[in-house]
Design a protein around this motif. Structure first.
Motif, PDB file in Angstrom:
ATOM      1  N   GLY A  46      82.459  49.554  42.912  1.00 24.78           N
ATOM      2  CA  GLY A  46      82.884  48.788  41.735  1.00 24.78           C
ATOM      3  C   GLY A  46      81.681  48.174  41.038  1.00 24.78           C
ATOM      4  N   ALA A  47      80.695  49.030  40.745  1.00 18.73           N
ATOM      5  CA  ALA A  47      79.419  48.531  40.195  1.00 18.73           C
ATOM      6  C   ALA A  47      79.579  47.959  38.793  1.00 18.73           C
ATOM      7  CB  ALA A  47      78.389  49.656  40.169  1.00 18.73           C
ATOM      8  N   GLY A  48      80.600  48.405  38.064  1.00 15.91           N
ATOM      9  CA  GLY A  48      80.825  47.890  36.714  1.00 15.91           C
ATOM     10  C   GLY A  48      79.591  48.081  35.841  1.00 15.91           C
ATOM     11  N   THR A  49      79.229  47.034  35.121  1.00 12.36           N
ATOM     12  CA  THR A  49      78.067  47.129  34.224  1.00 12.36           C
ATOM     13  C   THR A  49      76.800  46.601  34.899  1.00 12.36           C
ATOM     14  OG1 THR A  49      78.698  44.992  33.327  1.00 12.36           O
ATOM     15  CG2 THR A  49      79.419  46.923  32.083  1.00 12.36           C
ATOM     16  N   ASP A  50      76.872  46.412  36.189  1.00 11.51           N
ATOM     17  CA  ASP A  50      75.731  45.886  36.943  1.00 11.51           C
ATOM     18  C   ASP A  50      74.464  46.721  36.686  1.00 11.51           C
ATOM     19  OD1 ASP A  50      74.514  44.197  38.920  1.00 11.51           O
ATOM     20  OD2 ASP A  50      74.561  45.922  40.257  1.00 11.51           O
ATOM     21  N   THR A  51      73.345  46.047  36.493  1.00 14.51           N
ATOM     22  CA  THR A  51      72.093  46.758  36.173  1.00 14.51           C
ATOM     23  C   THR A  51      71.089  46.700  37.319  1.00 14.51           C
ATOM     24  OG1 THR A  51      71.275  44.730  35.150  1.00 14.51           O
ATOM     25  CG2 THR A  51      72.271  46.353  33.667  1.00 14.51           C
ATOM     26  N   ARG A  52      71.573  46.423  38.524  1.00 15.43           N
ATOM     27  CA  ARG A  52      70.645  46.218  39.644  1.00 15.43           C
ATOM     28  C   ARG A  52      69.703  47.404  39.851  1.00 15.43           C
ATOM     29  NH1 ARG A  52      70.283  42.636  43.394  1.00 15.43           N
ATOM     30  NH2 ARG A  52      72.301  41.716  42.945  1.00 15.43           N
ATOM     31  N   TYR A  53      70.255  48.633  39.781  1.00 12.83           N
ATOM     32  CA  TYR A  53      69.395  49.792  40.011  1.00 12.83           C
ATOM     33  C   TYR A  53      68.232  49.799  39.019  1.00 12.83           C
ATOM     34  CZ  TYR A  53      67.518  54.472  40.023  1.00 12.83           C
ATOM     35  OH  TYR A  53      66.637  55.531  40.066  1.00 12.83           O
ATOM     36  N   HIS A  68      73.867  54.915  44.673  1.00 11.84           N
ATOM     37  CA  HIS A  68      75.174  55.400  44.201  1.00 11.84           C
ATOM     38  C   HIS A  68      75.964  54.249  43.600  1.00 11.84           C
ATOM     39  CE1 HIS A  68      74.966  59.221  46.515  1.00 11.84           C
ATOM     40  NE2 HIS A  68      74.276  58.469  47.368  1.00 11.84           N
ATOM     41  N   GLU A  69      76.635  54.529  42.502  1.00 13.92           N
ATOM     42  CA  GLU A  69      77.560  53.552  41.930  1.00 13.92           C
ATOM     43  C   GLU A  69      78.938  54.195  41.801  1.00 13.92           C
ATOM     44  OE1 GLU A  69      74.560  50.850  39.207  1.00 13.92           O
ATOM     45  OE2 GLU A  69      75.973  52.174  38.199  1.00 13.92           O
ATOM     46  N   PHE A  70      79.959  53.427  42.132  1.00 16.34           N
ATOM     47  CA  PHE A  70      81.335  53.909  41.992  1.00 16.34           C
ATOM     48  C   PHE A  70      82.100  52.960  41.077  1.00 16.34           C
ATOM     49  CE2 PHE A  70      81.690  57.085  45.397  1.00 16.34           C
ATOM     50  CZ  PHE A  70      80.537  56.824  46.112  1.00 16.34           C
ATOM     51  N   ASP A  71      82.870  53.522  40.176  1.00 19.47           N
ATOM     52  CA  ASP A  71      83.801  52.701  39.390  1.00 19.47           C
ATOM     53  C   ASP A  71      84.772  53.638  38.686  1.00 19.47           C
ATOM     54  OD1 ASP A  71      84.988  50.505  37.818  1.00 19.47           O
ATOM     55  OD2 ASP A  71      83.178  49.410  38.393  1.00 19.47           O
ATOM     56  N   PHE A  72      85.763  53.045  38.022  1.00 21.77           N
ATOM     57  CA  PHE A  72      86.735  53.854  37.291  1.00 21.77           C
ATOM     58  C   PHE A  72      86.017  54.647  36.194  1.00 21.77           C
ATOM     59  CE2 PHE A  72      89.608  50.274  38.569  1.00 21.77           C
ATOM     60  CZ  PHE A  72      90.455  51.031  39.370  1.00 21.77           C
ATOM     61  N   PRO A  73      86.544  55.837  35.852  1.00 23.23           N
ATOM     62  CA  PRO A  73      85.924  56.635  34.783  1.00 23.23           C
ATOM     63  C   PRO A  73      85.763  55.851  33.488  1.00 23.23           C
ATOM     64  CG  PRO A  73      87.565  57.939  35.938  1.00 23.23           C
ATOM     65  CD  PRO A  73      87.646  56.563  36.524  1.00 23.23           C
ATOM     66  N   SER A  74      86.735  55.019  33.144  1.00 24.63           N
ATOM     67  CA  SER A  74      86.626  54.282  31.868  1.00 24.63           C
ATOM     68  C   SER A  74      85.384  53.388  31.864  1.00 24.63           C
ATOM     69  CB  SER A  74      87.884  53.428  31.654  1.00 24.63           C
ATOM     70  OG  SER A  74      88.076  52.587  32.768  1.00 24.63           O
ATOM     71  N   VAL A  75      85.050  52.848  33.024  1.00 23.81           N
ATOM     72  CA  VAL A  75      83.895  51.942  33.116  1.00 23.81           C
ATOM     73  C   VAL A  75      82.587  52.739  33.105  1.00 23.81           C
ATOM     74  CG1 VAL A  75      82.765  50.186  34.545  1.00 23.81           C
ATOM     75  CG2 VAL A  75      85.271  50.254  34.384  1.00 23.81           C
ATOM     76  N   THR A  76      82.554  53.809  33.905  1.00 22.22           N
ATOM     77  CA  THR A  76      81.290  54.551  34.025  1.00 22.22           C
ATOM     78  C   THR A  76      80.973  55.343  32.754  1.00 22.22           C
ATOM     79  OG1 THR A  76      82.424  56.393  35.065  1.00 22.22           O
ATOM     80  CG2 THR A  76      81.452  54.776  36.530  1.00 22.22           C
ATOM     81  N   THR A  77      81.996  55.708  32.002  1.00 20.35           N
ATOM     82  CA  THR A  77      81.747  56.452  30.759  1.00 20.35           C
ATOM     83  C   THR A  77      80.968  55.589  29.778  1.00 20.35           C
ATOM     84  OG1 THR A  77      83.787  57.662  31.066  1.00 20.35           O
ATOM     85  CG2 THR A  77      82.870  57.706  28.861  1.00 20.35           C
ATOM     86  N   THR A  78      81.399  54.335  29.658  1.00 19.13           N
ATOM     87  CA  THR A  78      80.690  53.421  28.760  1.00 19.13           C
ATOM     88  C   THR A  78      79.259  53.238  29.250  1.00 19.13           C
ATOM     89  OG1 THR A  78      82.785  52.283  28.529  1.00 19.13           O
ATOM     90  CG2 THR A  78      80.840  51.129  27.702  1.00 19.13           C
TER      91      THR A  78
END
Ligand SMILES: C[S@@+](CC[C@H](N)C(=O)[O-])C[C@H]1O[C@@H](n2cnc3c(N)ncnc32)[C@H](O)[C@@H]1O
Length: 307
Positions: A46-53, A68-78
């Motif tokens: 659930g990385a969301g908009t996190d910019t840690r990487y 690796h980051e995991f989140d819903f497609p709607s979030v990762t697309t943005t």
């Protein structure tokens, strides 16, 4: 209560980020004797908009790291639009921004395409950053590690959940973590989520969430630091402290004991933390819990003092 919640919110975010930075930097640090440096892996649920990487990259800490980051497609697309449009984010000639990784052979049904960064190692392309657009509830149904693009099971791996697993039902949250820990030998976890549902403040938190249609199953189950530690123990993060263990602290204690006084004064000036009791109350209701298991990769954590 909470007349100016954004003040406490920012101080809370600051403290949470500081705690995670300390734990992650300690995980990524190399023991003096280690040569060559060991490859490591981070899995952000659930990385969301996190910019840690990208913050790690800006500090040159992304070498020998698979993220690796995991989140819903709607979030990762943005997120992909932001990252892929920003050439500054890929500043190394040996790296390539990949808009679509080829789907793994046993990819999940309805999974959107992974994207990320690939790097050349010993002449071979290797995933170094990969964003997985999936609903985490699908993870326990995957057959094996190959189903997740670029996942390695033989390197020390840190799983991060900053307010993500708390949204899943208890069994699913446990099964998602177990899916990874069943496959990865040397593995640790950092959780950040609210606790303390039993007092008046905790009840207000729950009803505020409910009024927005949000349920946090873990909040009802893991009410104290001891509950969070027992949860980590149950997930297999156990040992003598060197090769395994589990710890948990409130944000209040972390602010008190991990943040240097000069930094506290700086944030205090920025934030005007004049309503100290309210801030303490809020900070008492958020916890960072961390656990680890495995004989290598956790040397940096053994030196961390509890708050
Ligand atoms: C409160 S946000 C935290 C975001 C980020 N970890 C941070 O600290 O800034 C929770 C994140 O978890 C994601 N999330 C919640 N349930 C999820 C699920 N079932 N599958 C994938 N992502 C999920 C949400 O989309 C959201 O981005």
């Amino acid at each position: 209560m909470l007349n100016r919640p954004w003040l406490r919110c920012v101080a809370g975010t600051y403290t949470r980020t500081t705690a995670l930075d300390i734990l992650i930097n300690a995980f990524l640090s190399e023991p003096e004797s280690a040569a060559p440096p060991q490859k490591k892996q981070i899995i952000s649920l659930g990385a969301g908009t996190d910019t840690r990487y990208f913050r790690l990259r800006s500090k040159n800490k992304h070498h020998n790291l698979i993220y690796h980051e995991f989140d819903f497609p709607s979030v990762t697309t943005t997120k992909s639009k932001t990252v892929l449009n920003n050439r500054l984010l890929s500043n190394n000639e040996s790296e390539v921004l990949i808009t679509e990784f080829k789907s793994p052979e046993f990819g999940m049904p309805q999974q959107d395409t992974d994207w990320g960064i690939s790097s050349s190692r010993d002449g071979k392309p290797e995933v170094t950053y990969c964003c997985h657009p999936i609903d985490l509830r699908q993870v326990p149904h995957l057959k094996d590690a190959k189903d997740i693009q670029g996942l390695q099971t033989d390197v020390p791996t840190l799983i991060i959940s900053e307010c993500c697993l708390c949204y899943l039902d208890l069994d699913t949250a446990r099964d998602v973590v177990r899916w990874f820990t069943d496959r990865i030998t040397s593995v640790g976890i950092v959780l950040y989520e609210p606790i303390g549902v039993d007092d008046a403040f905790g009840q207000v938190m729950v009803s505020n969430l409910a009024s927005r249609g949000i349920a946090m199953p873990t909040l009802e189950q893991y009410k104290t630091l001891a509950d969070q530690k027992a949860r980590l123990l149950d997930l297999g993060f156990q040992g003598d402290g060197k090769a395994g263990g589990q710890e948990a602290e409130t944000v209040e204690n972390i602010w008190q004991n991990w943040v240097p006084s000069t930094e506290k004064e700086r944030v205090d000036r920025l934030e005007g933390l004049d309503e100290v009791e309210e801030w303490q109350m809020l900070a008492r209701h958020y916890a960072v819990a961390w656990g680890w298991r495995g004989s290598n990769g956790w040397e940096g954590w053994s030196g961390l003092r509890r708050a």
